[in-house]
Design a protein around this motif. Structure first.
Motif, PDB file in Angstrom:
ATOM      1  N   VAL A  50     -30.981   4.322  -7.524  1.00  0.00           N
ATOM      2  CA  VAL A  50     -29.590   4.098  -7.131  1.00  0.00           C
ATOM      3  C   VAL A  50     -29.011   5.379  -6.523  1.00  0.00           C
ATOM      4  CG1 VAL A  50     -29.003   2.204  -8.687  1.00  0.00           C
ATOM      5  CG2 VAL A  50     -28.941   4.533  -9.544  1.00  0.00           C
ATOM      6  N   SER A  51     -28.320   5.232  -5.403  1.00  0.00           N
ATOM      7  CA  SER A  51     -27.742   6.404  -4.732  1.00  0.00           C
ATOM      8  C   SER A  51     -26.514   6.916  -5.468  1.00  0.00           C
ATOM      9  CB  SER A  51     -27.384   6.063  -3.277  1.00  0.00           C
ATOM     10  OG  SER A  51     -26.461   4.999  -3.241  1.00  0.00           O
ATOM     11  N   LYS A  52     -25.782   6.014  -6.145  1.00  0.00           N
ATOM     12  CA  LYS A  52     -24.639   6.392  -6.975  1.00  0.00           C
ATOM     13  C   LYS A  52     -24.940   6.000  -8.422  1.00  0.00           C
ATOM     14  CE  LYS A  52     -21.241   5.963  -3.271  1.00  0.00           C
ATOM     15  NZ  LYS A  52     -19.986   5.321  -2.816  1.00  0.00           N
ATOM     16  N   TYR A  53     -24.677   6.936  -9.345  1.00  0.00           N
ATOM     17  CA  TYR A  53     -25.136   6.721 -10.727  1.00  0.00           C
ATOM     18  C   TYR A  53     -24.261   7.567 -11.639  1.00  0.00           C
ATOM     19  CZ  TYR A  53     -28.855   6.161 -14.342  1.00  0.00           C
ATOM     20  OH  TYR A  53     -29.588   5.862 -15.461  1.00  0.00           O
ATOM     21  N   SER A  54     -23.288   6.935 -12.276  1.00  0.00           N
ATOM     22  CA  SER A  54     -22.342   7.676 -13.111  1.00  0.00           C
ATOM     23  C   SER A  54     -22.992   8.068 -14.445  1.00  0.00           C
ATOM     24  CB  SER A  54     -21.094   6.838 -13.393  1.00  0.00           C
ATOM     25  OG  SER A  54     -20.193   7.538 -14.216  1.00  0.00           O
ATOM     26  N   ILE A  55     -22.560   9.195 -14.986  1.00  0.00           N
ATOM     27  CA  ILE A  55     -23.131   9.648 -16.263  1.00  0.00           C
ATOM     28  C   ILE A  55     -22.415   9.053 -17.450  1.00  0.00           C
ATOM     29  CG2 ILE A  55     -23.881  11.824 -15.229  1.00  0.00           C
ATOM     30  CD1 ILE A  55     -21.630  13.198 -16.712  1.00  0.00           C
ATOM     31  N   SER A  56     -21.293   8.356 -17.199  1.00  0.00           N
ATOM     32  CA  SER A  56     -20.565   7.762 -18.336  1.00  0.00           C
ATOM     33  C   SER A  56     -20.134   6.348 -18.019  1.00  0.00           C
ATOM     34  CB  SER A  56     -19.355   8.639 -18.685  1.00  0.00           C
ATOM     35  OG  SER A  56     -18.449   8.705 -17.614  1.00  0.00           O
TER      36      SER A  56
ATOM     37  N   HIS B 153     -21.579  16.943  -5.894  1.00  0.00           N
ATOM     38  CA  HIS B 153     -20.778  16.611  -7.073  1.00  0.00           C
ATOM     39  C   HIS B 153     -19.944  17.793  -7.547  1.00  0.00           C
ATOM     40  CE1 HIS B 153     -24.095  13.689  -7.097  1.00  0.00           C
ATOM     41  NE2 HIS B 153     -23.247  12.873  -7.674  1.00  0.00           N
ATOM     42  N   THR B 154     -18.764  17.480  -8.047  1.00  0.00           N
ATOM     43  CA  THR B 154     -17.943  18.449  -8.765  1.00  0.00           C
ATOM     44  C   THR B 154     -17.271  17.676  -9.891  1.00  0.00           C
ATOM     45  OG1 THR B 154     -17.542  19.727  -6.746  1.00  0.00           O
ATOM     46  CG2 THR B 154     -16.080  20.147  -8.613  1.00  0.00           C
ATOM     47  N   GLN B 155     -17.626  17.997 -11.130  1.00  0.00           N
ATOM     48  CA  GLN B 155     -17.141  17.245 -12.285  1.00  0.00           C
ATOM     49  C   GLN B 155     -16.882  18.168 -13.464  1.00  0.00           C
ATOM     50  OE1 GLN B 155     -20.585  14.713 -12.949  1.00  0.00           O
ATOM     51  NE2 GLN B 155     -19.800  13.086 -11.628  1.00  0.00           N
ATOM     52  N   ILE B 156     -15.925  17.771 -14.302  1.00  0.00           N
ATOM     53  CA  ILE B 156     -15.773  18.377 -15.623  1.00  0.00           C
ATOM     54  C   ILE B 156     -16.173  17.303 -16.625  1.00  0.00           C
ATOM     55  CG2 ILE B 156     -14.207  19.376 -17.325  1.00  0.00           C
ATOM     56  CD1 ILE B 156     -12.486  20.377 -15.009  1.00  0.00           C
ATOM     57  N   VAL B 157     -17.189  17.604 -17.410  1.00  0.00           N
ATOM     58  CA  VAL B 157     -17.759  16.613 -18.327  1.00  0.00           C
ATOM     59  C   VAL B 157     -17.611  17.067 -19.774  1.00  0.00           C
ATOM     60  CG1 VAL B 157     -19.853  15.321 -18.927  1.00  0.00           C
ATOM     61  CG2 VAL B 157     -19.454  16.024 -16.548  1.00  0.00           C
ATOM     62  N   LYS B 158     -17.132  16.169 -20.605  1.00  0.00           N
ATOM     63  CA  LYS B 158     -17.112  16.420 -22.049  1.00  0.00           C
ATOM     64  C   LYS B 158     -18.424  15.884 -22.624  1.00  0.00           C
ATOM     65  CE  LYS B 158     -14.758  15.224 -26.371  1.00  0.00           C
ATOM     66  NZ  LYS B 158     -13.714  14.366 -26.993  1.00  0.00           N
TER      67      LYS B 158
ATOM     68  N   GLU C 231     -24.118  11.165 -24.875  1.00  0.00           N
ATOM     69  CA  GLU C 231     -22.739  10.663 -24.908  1.00  0.00           C
ATOM     70  C   GLU C 231     -21.875  11.655 -24.131  1.00  0.00           C
ATOM     71  OE1 GLU C 231     -19.053   9.703 -27.969  1.00  0.00           O
ATOM     72  OE2 GLU C 231     -21.075   9.953 -28.792  1.00  0.00           O
ATOM     73  N   MET C 232     -21.563  11.296 -22.900  1.00  0.00           N
ATOM     74  CA  MET C 232     -20.817  12.178 -22.010  1.00  0.00           C
ATOM     75  C   MET C 232     -19.673  11.423 -21.363  1.00  0.00           C
ATOM     76  SD  MET C 232     -23.985  14.190 -20.162  1.00  0.00           S
ATOM     77  CE  MET C 232     -25.356  14.839 -21.153  1.00  0.00           C
ATOM     78  N   GLU C 233     -18.572  12.145 -21.157  1.00  0.00           N
ATOM     79  CA  GLU C 233     -17.384  11.552 -20.547  1.00  0.00           C
ATOM     80  C   GLU C 233     -16.912  12.452 -19.402  1.00  0.00           C
ATOM     81  OE1 GLU C 233     -12.696  10.566 -21.621  1.00  0.00           O
ATOM     82  OE2 GLU C 233     -14.021  11.381 -23.162  1.00  0.00           O
TER      83      GLU C 233
END
Length: 340
Positions: free
Chosen positions: A334-340, A144-149, A155-157
């Motif tokens: 789940v192998s894919k799991y979004s944080i937002s 993973h490579t993400q920029i998260v607010k 509560e994350m975007e």
């Protein structure tokens, strides 16, 4: 001992079997069993990983409980990684967590692995002063490579993420091209300290706003090295430190340019880093320099909380326990799991 809830965290998303015990933000134990078998394959082999988890999970959990100085009956809940990750590996952890939860008749808490990385900052000894909301978090790992607010604990975007390969994968593939052992990221980091980061130039991908792409960079490195080796068979060994330094600089430049742009657009000056690649010394140094260059307040977790670990799962489990956010026993990994 039971004035505060005691949470057992179990992490098995990839190739490390880990268990940790937390009470009131304080880690009482944090045990990890690494799988060395993948080194000879140049990457994680999912089937071998899940088999190793089956062998490791009982002794690792037992050790975590023993080091914490508690009995399993003292536990208030079991937190486990639901995803994302390798399905076979996740199933070993989730099956064990569910069985223990049923046996002890205590709540089960499912955790998003990437949320765990971010919330590791709130472990008592991770940061002297944890970040306050909102803050930006650059999460960088092999997958993973993400920029998260991050607006609050849950509560994350995602402002931007990779459209293909992750930064950690770019390090590992570059290392494989140069004949380095797996995982290559820490080796490149070490060798880069003796090299010239401006010796070789690699083009940076042009992608929208806060998105990342590392696939093209991997290809560019491969073609460049193949061309040079054709002309000089000893090119890699003669230029290894400079190659490592130049590749590392390019990857870190890409990460920092996007992070700076996100901070400027959102106006958020509290910036954290998380994930296995956040252990990279160049990323840490560049991020720290932003405290003076951009007047950021920077948060960098202890090394032991950057790579995959169960302390971050236990920490997130404690926060979810306080909200009584419990999982159903039939919850699926789940192998894919979004944080937002």
């Amino acid at each position: 001992m039971n004035a505060f809830p005691i949470i057992l965290g179990i992490e098995s998303s990839c190739d490390d079997t880990a268990a940790a015990v937390i009470q009131n933000h304080k880690i009482l134990s944090n045990v990890i069993a690494n799988q060395k078998i993948h080194q000879s394959y140049g990457g994680v082999v999912p089937e071998l990983a899940s088999r190793a988890h089956q062998q490791n999970i009982v002794p690792v959990v037992n050790e975590a409980i023993k080091i914490a100085g508690i009995k399993k009956e003292d536990l208030s809940a079991i937190a486990y990684t639901r995803g994302p990750g390798l399905m076979g590996s996740l199933l070993v952890g989730s099956s064990f967590a569910k069985s223990l939860s049923l046996a002890l008749d205590i709540p089960l808490i499912e955790i998003n692995h990437m949320v765990g990385h971010i919330l590791a900052h709130f472990i008592e000894d991770a940061n002297e002063n944890p970040p306050s909301f909102p803050f930006l978090c650059l999460t960088v790992s092999g997958g993973h490579t993400q920029i998260v607010k991050v607006s609050n604990f849950f509560e994350m975007e995602i402002l931007g993420e990779t459209i293909d390969d992750a930064a950690g994968e770019a390090f590992d593939k570059a290392g494989k091209i140069m004949g380095l052992d797996y995982p290559s990221g820490p080796i490149i980091d070490k060798l880069a300290k003796e090299g010239n980061p401006d010796k070789f130039k690699f083009s940076k991908p042009k992608v929208d706003e806060f998105k990342f792409s590392f696939s093209g960079l991997k290809t560019a490195i491969l073609y460049f090295i193949q061309k040079e080796v054709k002309e000089n068979p000893h090119f890699i060994e003669e230029n290894l430190n400079d190659l490592c330094a130049s590749i590392q600089k390019t990857i870190v430049d890409i990460l920092m340019e996007k992070l700076i742009a996100a901070a400027e657009k959102t106006g958020i000056t509290q910036v954290a880093i998380a994930g296995g690649v956040s252990a990279n010394s160049e990323i840490r140094n560049r991020l720290k320099s932003m405290e003076t260059e951009k007047n950021w307040k920077v948060f960098i977790p202890k090394f032991e909380y950057t790579t995959d670990n169960a302390a971050m799962i236990a920490m997130t489990g404690q926060l979810k326990f306080e909200q009584e956010d419990f999982a159903e026993i039939n919850s699926k990994s789940v192998s894919k799991y979004s944080i937002s």
